[in-house]
Design an enzyme around this catalytic site. Structure first.
Site, PDB file in Angstrom:
ATOM      1  N   LEU A 246       6.003 -22.474 -40.257  1.00 49.56           N
ATOM      2  CA  LEU A 246       6.469 -21.430 -39.360  1.00 49.56           C
ATOM      3  C   LEU A 246       7.988 -21.237 -39.430  1.00 49.56           C
ATOM      4  CD1 LEU A 246       5.828 -19.420 -37.064  1.00 49.56           C
ATOM      5  CD2 LEU A 246       6.177 -21.320 -35.457  1.00 49.56           C
ATOM      6  N   ASP A 247       8.388 -19.994 -39.730  1.00 50.25           N
ATOM      7  CA  ASP A 247       9.796 -19.587 -39.754  1.00 50.25           C
ATOM      8  C   ASP A 247      10.649 -20.409 -40.722  1.00 50.25           C
ATOM      9  OD1 ASP A 247       9.290 -17.621 -37.867  1.00 50.25           O
ATOM     10  OD2 ASP A 247       9.766 -18.925 -36.178  1.00 50.25           O
ATOM     11  N   GLU A 248      10.022 -20.979 -41.748  1.00 52.78           N
ATOM     12  CA  GLU A 248      10.772 -21.781 -42.712  1.00 52.78           C
ATOM     13  C   GLU A 248      10.657 -21.247 -44.136  1.00 52.78           C
ATOM     14  OE1 GLU A 248       9.929 -25.938 -42.458  1.00 52.78           O
ATOM     15  OE2 GLU A 248      10.255 -26.032 -40.291  1.00 52.78           O
TER      16      GLU A 248
ATOM     17  N   GLY B 154      10.823 -20.272 -33.644  1.00 56.80           N
ATOM     18  CA  GLY B 154       9.709 -20.089 -32.729  1.00 56.80           C
ATOM     19  C   GLY B 154       9.980 -19.067 -31.652  1.00 56.80           C
TER      20      GLY B 154
END
Length: 299
Positions: free
Chosen positions: A243-245, A217
């Site tokens: 998100l961001d995974e 994040g």
């Protein structure tokens, strides 16, 4: 500059116009390499590179990347793919042919920070990236002159909570108009909607200024400083709805110590971000990445 880029394209297309790549994922079993090699041989192809990997030879998953030359392949690709269906079905393969005569078309999304954008454009200008960049899209006007000075169209599309759906629709229309193959988020500070992502599944590459999964994040450098980290890094990954995974393509790190303040971390981090994103883009351009579950096999 554009003349230099066009000259690079012409040289590239002449040298590799008959080259293609085949990516395969399937349950591991005996005879896969032999069958694929025989198939290419019988169709007049010459294998120039072959890589394979198995998660477990006894019942695991098998991955393969083959690069080969086949004279007049553009005229033969429809027949080639039709004939390959028989082998693919017999081995339960997920597969894709990629033809180097088709120069991939990359769109860049950016916000205000320019370090990743400028590095990508420099590599494009120098011929390191054999691709086309038909446009740059941004939610800020700041970098318009820089991009347009290189002869690349720049589209400023503001994004906020109220107009996000409309803005993404405009973006998708532009991507379709310019026949974009994949998107690179060069520090584009917006979260893409699931609907947008589905249009380019595993074809949106992001750079996250953190050594994921740590500090997911916003404000990762500040949080890294607060934790007193001894290494910092950057991660390039495919964008997914989480998100961001998304599946990680490339990462990079550098050792730091207590003498580094937040601004020092950001300065060092920008260098890592540029390098990591460039390597990820290069791997994608060369069809070296196979997504498996939420991981990647990188040849």
């Amino acid at each position: 500059m554009l003349q230099t880029i066009n000259a690079n394209y012409e040289t590239f297309l002449q040298q590799f116009k008959d080259r293609a790549r085949l990516l395969i994922t399937c349950p591991d079993q005996q005879g896969i390499v032999a069958k694929v090699s025989k198939f290419l041989y019988e169709h007049g192809a010459n294998i120039v590179q072959s890589d394979q990997y198995s998660t477990d030879p006894a019942g695991g998953t098998f991955f393969m990347r083959v690069e080969f030359d086949l004279p007049d392949i553009v005229m033969k690709k429809e027949e080639l793919e039709k004939d390959f269906h028989h082998i693919a079905n017999s081995f339960q393969m997920k597969w894709k042919f990629s033809y180097m005569s088709h120069v991939k078309r990359m769109a860049i999304f950016v916000s205000k920070q320019d370090h990743c954008l400028l590095d990508l454009l420099w590599r494009y200008q120098s011929g390191d990236f054999l691709c086309e960049i038909p446009l740059v899209i941004s939610n800020h006007p700041d970098l318009q002159k820089t991009v347009e000075s290189l002869g690349i169209p720049y589209y400023f599309i503001p994004v906020n909570k109220e107009n996000k759906r409309e803005a993404e629709q405009k973006q998708l229309e532009l991507l379709q108009k310019y026949q974009i193959d994949f998107v690179v988020l060069a520090r584009y500070m917006q979260i893409l909607s699931p609907e947008f992502i589905r249009h380019y599944q595993y074809n949106i590459i992001n750079i996250h200024h953190s050594f994921l999964p740590a500090f997911v994040g916003a404000r990762p450098y500040e949080r890294a400083y607060d934790r007193g980290v001894k290494i910092i890094g950057a991660t390039s990954h495919y964008v997914t709805e989480n998100l961001d995974e998304g599946p990680i393509i490339e990462q990079g790190v550098k050792e730091v110590n207590h003498r580094y303040n937040v601004e020092d971390l950001k300065r060092v981090g920008r260098t890592i971000e540029r390098d990591v994103l460039a390597r990820a883009v290069q791997l994608h351009l060369e069809d070296r990445v196979i997504v498996y579950e939420n991981k990647t096999i990188v040849f």
